[in-house]
Design a protein around this motif. Structure first.
Motif, PDB file in Angstrom:
ATOM      1  N   LYS A  95       0.842  -1.192   0.000  1.00 14.74           N
ATOM      2  CA  LYS A  95       0.000   0.000   0.000  1.00 14.74           C
ATOM      3  C   LYS A  95       0.880   1.246   0.000  1.00 14.74           C
ATOM      4  O   LYS A  95       1.164   1.848   1.029  1.00 14.74           O
ATOM      5  CB  LYS A  95      -0.923   0.000   1.214  1.00 14.74           C
ATOM      6  N   ILE A  96       1.317   1.602  -1.208  1.00 15.93           N
ATOM      7  CA  ILE A  96       2.108   2.817  -1.383  1.00 15.93           C
ATOM      8  C   ILE A  96       1.273   3.811  -2.178  1.00 15.93           C
ATOM      9  O   ILE A  96       0.082   3.605  -2.396  1.00 15.93           O
ATOM     10  CB  ILE A  96       3.442   2.511  -2.102  1.00 15.93           C
ATOM     11  N   ASN A  97       1.884   4.880  -2.622  1.00 10.78           N
ATOM     12  CA  ASN A  97       1.190   5.895  -3.414  1.00 10.78           C
ATOM     13  C   ASN A  97       0.417   5.243  -4.556  1.00 10.78           C
ATOM     14  O   ASN A  97       0.975   4.492  -5.357  1.00 10.78           O
ATOM     15  CB  ASN A  97       2.231   6.879  -3.959  1.00 10.78           C
ATOM     16  N   ILE A  98      -0.889   5.531  -4.639  1.00 10.02           N
ATOM     17  CA  ILE A  98      -1.750   4.862  -5.614  1.00 10.02           C
ATOM     18  C   ILE A  98      -1.287   5.094  -7.042  1.00 10.02           C
ATOM     19  O   ILE A  98      -1.386   4.213  -7.904  1.00 10.02           O
ATOM     20  CB  ILE A  98      -3.220   5.323  -5.442  1.00 10.02           C
ATOM     21  N   PHE A  99      -0.736   6.267  -7.315  1.00  7.09           N
ATOM     22  CA  PHE A  99      -0.285   6.558  -8.676  1.00  7.09           C
ATOM     23  C   PHE A  99       0.970   5.750  -9.023  1.00  7.09           C
ATOM     24  O   PHE A  99       1.159   5.350 -10.172  1.00  7.09           O
ATOM     25  CB  PHE A  99      -0.035   8.058  -8.829  1.00  7.09           C
ATOM     26  N   LYS A 100       1.804   5.486  -8.018  1.00  3.27           N
ATOM     27  CA  LYS A 100       2.976   4.646  -8.254  1.00  3.27           C
ATOM     28  C   LYS A 100       2.559   3.187  -8.464  1.00  3.27           C
ATOM     29  O   LYS A 100       3.178   2.468  -9.258  1.00  3.27           O
ATOM     30  CB  LYS A 100       3.960   4.765  -7.085  1.00  3.27           C
ATOM     31  N   ILE A 101       1.513   2.762  -7.759  1.00  2.00           N
ATOM     32  CA  ILE A 101       0.996   1.407  -7.965  1.00  2.00           C
ATOM     33  C   ILE A 101       0.458   1.261  -9.383  1.00  2.00           C
ATOM     34  O   ILE A 101       0.750   0.288 -10.090  1.00  2.00           O
ATOM     35  CB  ILE A 101      -0.103   1.078  -6.938  1.00  2.00           C
ATOM     36  N   LEU A 102      -0.349   2.236  -9.803  1.00  4.94           N
ATOM     37  CA  LEU A 102      -0.896   2.196 -11.162  1.00  4.94           C
ATOM     38  C   LEU A 102       0.219   2.265 -12.199  1.00  4.94           C
ATOM     39  O   LEU A 102       0.170   1.577 -13.228  1.00  4.94           O
ATOM     40  CB  LEU A 102      -1.876   3.350 -11.365  1.00  4.94           C
ATOM     41  N   ASP A 103       1.217   3.074 -11.926  1.00 10.41           N
ATOM     42  CA  ASP A 103       2.356   3.185 -12.833  1.00 10.41           C
ATOM     43  C   ASP A 103       3.058   1.835 -12.967  1.00 10.41           C
ATOM     44  O   ASP A 103       3.399   1.392 -14.072  1.00 10.41           O
ATOM     45  CB  ASP A 103       3.328   4.239 -12.299  1.00 10.41           C
ATOM     46  N   CYS A 149       8.074   3.922  -9.336  1.00 11.36           N
ATOM     47  CA  CYS A 149       7.195   2.782  -9.013  1.00 11.36           C
ATOM     48  C   CYS A 149       7.401   2.294  -7.585  1.00 11.36           C
ATOM     49  O   CYS A 149       7.226   1.104  -7.284  1.00 11.36           O
ATOM     50  CB  CYS A 149       7.406   1.633  -9.997  1.00 11.36           C
ATOM     51  N   GLY A 150       7.761   3.216  -6.713  1.00 16.87           N
ATOM     52  CA  GLY A 150       7.899   2.871  -5.303  1.00 16.87           C
ATOM     53  C   GLY A 150       9.017   1.902  -5.007  1.00 16.87           C
ATOM     54  O   GLY A 150       9.032   1.270  -3.947  1.00 16.87           O
ATOM     55  N   GLY A 151       9.964   1.766  -5.929  1.00 14.95           N
ATOM     56  CA  GLY A 151      11.069   0.827  -5.716  1.00 14.95           C
ATOM     57  C   GLY A 151      10.695  -0.624  -5.948  1.00 14.95           C
ATOM     58  O   GLY A 151      11.497  -1.522  -5.683  1.00 14.95           O
ATOM     59  N   LEU A 152       9.472  -0.877  -6.457  1.00 19.49           N
ATOM     60  CA  LEU A 152       9.004  -2.254  -6.619  1.00 19.49           C
ATOM     61  C   LEU A 152       9.834  -3.023  -7.648  1.00 19.49           C
ATOM     62  O   LEU A 152      10.073  -4.223  -7.489  1.00 19.49           O
ATOM     63  CB  LEU A 152       7.530  -2.268  -7.017  1.00 19.49           C
ATOM     64  N   LEU A 153      10.277  -2.343  -8.702  1.00 19.19           N
ATOM     65  CA  LEU A 153      11.104  -3.028  -9.699  1.00 19.19           C
ATOM     66  C   LEU A 153      12.453  -3.410  -9.100  1.00 19.19           C
ATOM     67  O   LEU A 153      12.958  -4.518  -9.327  1.00 19.19           O
ATOM     68  CB  LEU A 153      11.312  -2.140 -10.922  1.00 19.19           C
ATOM     69  N   ASP A 154      13.040  -2.513  -8.310  1.00 20.35           N
ATOM     70  CA  ASP A 154      14.342  -2.791  -7.700  1.00 20.35           C
ATOM     71  C   ASP A 154      14.294  -4.039  -6.829  1.00 20.35           C
ATOM     72  O   ASP A 154      15.134  -4.933  -6.950  1.00 20.35           O
ATOM     73  CB  ASP A 154      14.799  -1.596  -6.849  1.00 20.35           C
ATOM     74  N   VAL A 155      13.315  -4.099  -5.939  1.00 23.20           N
ATOM     75  CA  VAL A 155      13.263  -5.226  -5.007  1.00 23.20           C
ATOM     76  C   VAL A 155      12.876  -6.514  -5.728  1.00 23.20           C
ATOM     77  O   VAL A 155      13.331  -7.607  -5.369  1.00 23.20           O
ATOM     78  CB  VAL A 155      12.307  -4.923  -3.832  1.00 23.20           C
TER      79      VAL A 155
END
Length: 498
Positions: A95-103, A149-155
């Motif tokens: 649950k991070i920034n909704i726009f980063k989730i959509l991105d 993207c909230g660092g999701l790709l990195d992790v």
């Protein structure tokens, strides 16, 4: 295969022989016992640990070997850290920034899944025309998204490959994702690659297969590091081995008509081939690199995380500059309920793994415990009763984990990974087409090379079926657009309701 004694000594016909460089079987699966009074009879996986039902080859083998699977515990809140911010969530997406989730969902994850679904064969895709092999995974953050993207790709990249997005080739990542059926099967617990553990650990797969192998007349030789393979005039191969535990021991020679190498491409460089391997194989061995993994199991007197409603799942999407303070990349519950053994398993992957490899064991343990206390601030995190650690980055026969990675510009070389050279055949999970990099991929590679050799011995044995290239590379359709719209609405609804 024949064992050749030095000088005029006897020559012994050994039939089929497995030469293992290590003092144990299992490769990147490694099961150990604890050192404490209550843990010395328990099994802990410090190598490959999980399998999923979608990994049909390994699941079928486990069933044949009568090994019990245990569902990975995942009930409760998950912990997500984005730099210094820590939050909890349930489901798949933090649950991070909704726009980063959509991105992430619409511009990154969907893009990767869509392209990956079409890569049934690398033929044509690794050419300059496709353009994909010239890009790193990191490049799509700039080309396709509007945020980090909230660092999701990195992790995601660190967790799956043990490296950083800037080092990983985009086309290789797409091939890898295709081999698993999508991004989420790689990342998820339920229905994904982390779905189940094995009672007694994963190394027993190799051990039980070895028992069957020996019962059929096979031979296994441990501490036999192959250092040279020479093709003789009669077409047979002379294998020179040394004992890595005894530098004074003489070389051992074996002669064989067929050779199967079940080692990652990065290890080809440790063997002298005469004649040399084809240039493509040599360049693949030079270009490929092993991911960085450091695995740590922390055992506690009580499951403090469960007592507060946590599942034990940890995801840390951090900048590389954060690793000296926050070493953990991901974590899971590793408890053994029947034995009342409570533990968390954490991974230090990618740059974090390399950074902490340079530090002492006490420093690593202290840093990980401090990080856990930061993640579970509302819990009383006591000192662990025992810590079991495996630093795969210093393992002499893999020099990293979990899998060989391919950088940009090298996928044309990767096409030759599974191709035989004469009667030398190449296995290892790095040559698999399905679940590449996983235990299921290793089973596929073993089956393929076995049938390749059997087919040469007797043509009645069929060659394994190869993947056929897809004909449709279109990325856009009305159906896909509708799916994206529905997904966006669902994500917005989920965000506001939670």
């Amino acid at each position: 295969m024949r064992l050749l004694s030095p000088g005029s000594g006897p020559r012994v016909d050994l039939g089929v022989v497995l030469l293992e460089a290590d003092a144990r079987l299992g490769g990147r699966t490694f099961t150990v016992s604890g050192e404490g009074e209550n843990t010395k009879k328990l099994s802990f996986d410090i190598g490959g640990q999980w399998i999923g039902k979608k990994q049909t080859r390994i699941y079928e083998l486990v069933k044949q070997l009568d090994i019990k699977t245990i569902p990975q515990f995942h009930q409760g809140k998950k912990v997500f850290q984005s730099n210094t911010s820590v939050s909890t969530y349930s489901g798949t997406i933090p649950k991070i920034n909704i726009f980063k989730i959509l991105d992430f969902e619409l511009n990154l994850r969907y893009y990767m899944d869509s392209l990956a679904a079409k890569i049934n064969s690398l033929r044509g895709w690794s050419s300059k025309k496709s353009g994909l092999d010239s890009k790193s995974v990191e490049s799509i953050l700039y080309d396709k998204t509007y945020s980090d993207c909230g660092g999701l790709l990195d992790v995601f990249v660190r967790a799956v490959w043990g490296t950083e997005p800037k080092h990983l080739g985009l086309l290789f990542s797409l091939f890898y994702i295709h081999s698993a059926g999508g991004v989420y099967p790689l990342a998820e617990t339920e229905g994904g690659a982390q779905e189940a553990k094995l009672e007694g650990g994963t190394q027993q797969i190799s051990q039980k297969c070895a028992e069957k192998f020996i019962s059929k007349g096979g031979n296994i030789k441990l501490n036999q590091l192959v250092v040279k393979i020479t093709k003789e005039k009669d077409g047979t191969y002379l294998l020179m081995c040394r004992d890595p535990t005894n530098s004074d021991a003489p070389f051992t020679l074996y002669r064989s008509k067929y050779v199967i190498l079940a080692i990652p491409p990065t290890q080809y460089k440790s063997i002298q081939f005469e004649p040399c391997l084809p240039l493509e194989k040599q360049l693949l061995a030079e270009k490929a690199f092993m991911g960085s993994y450091l695995k740590m199991i922390l055992l506690f007197k009580k499951p403090f995380w469960r007592e507060k409603g946590y599942s034990g799942e940890i995801t840390c999407a951090l900048d590389e500059s954060s690793f000296p303070e926050f070493p953990i990349t991901m974590g899971f519950d590793s408890s053994q309920e029947n034995a009342k053994s409570w533990g968390l398993v954490v991974f230090l992957a990618g740059t974090s793994g390399l950074y902490w490899t340079q530090k002492s064991t006490p420093e690593r343990h202290a840093a990980v415990l401090k990080h856990l206390r930061h993640l579970f601030k509302d819990c009383e995190v006591d000192e662990p009763i025992e810590i079991i650690e495996k630093n795969w980055n210093v393992h002499p026969f893999t020099k990293g984990c979990p899998v060989n990675c391919i950088p940009t510009g090298a996928m044309k070389l990767f096409e030759c990974a599974a191709a035989p050279v004469g009667n030398i055949h190449f296995a290892s999970t790095e040559t698999a087409k399905e679940w590449h990099g996983y235990m299921s991929g290793a089973v596929e590679a073993g089956e393929r090379t076995a049938f390749e050799v059997l087919h040469k011995i007797d043509s009645k044995f069929p060659l394994p079926v190869q993947h056929q290239p897809t004909q449709n590379h279109s990325l856009v359709s009305l159906q896909n657009i509708l799916i994206l719209i529905i997904l966006a609405i669902a994500l917005l609804a989920w965000w506001f309701l939670n």
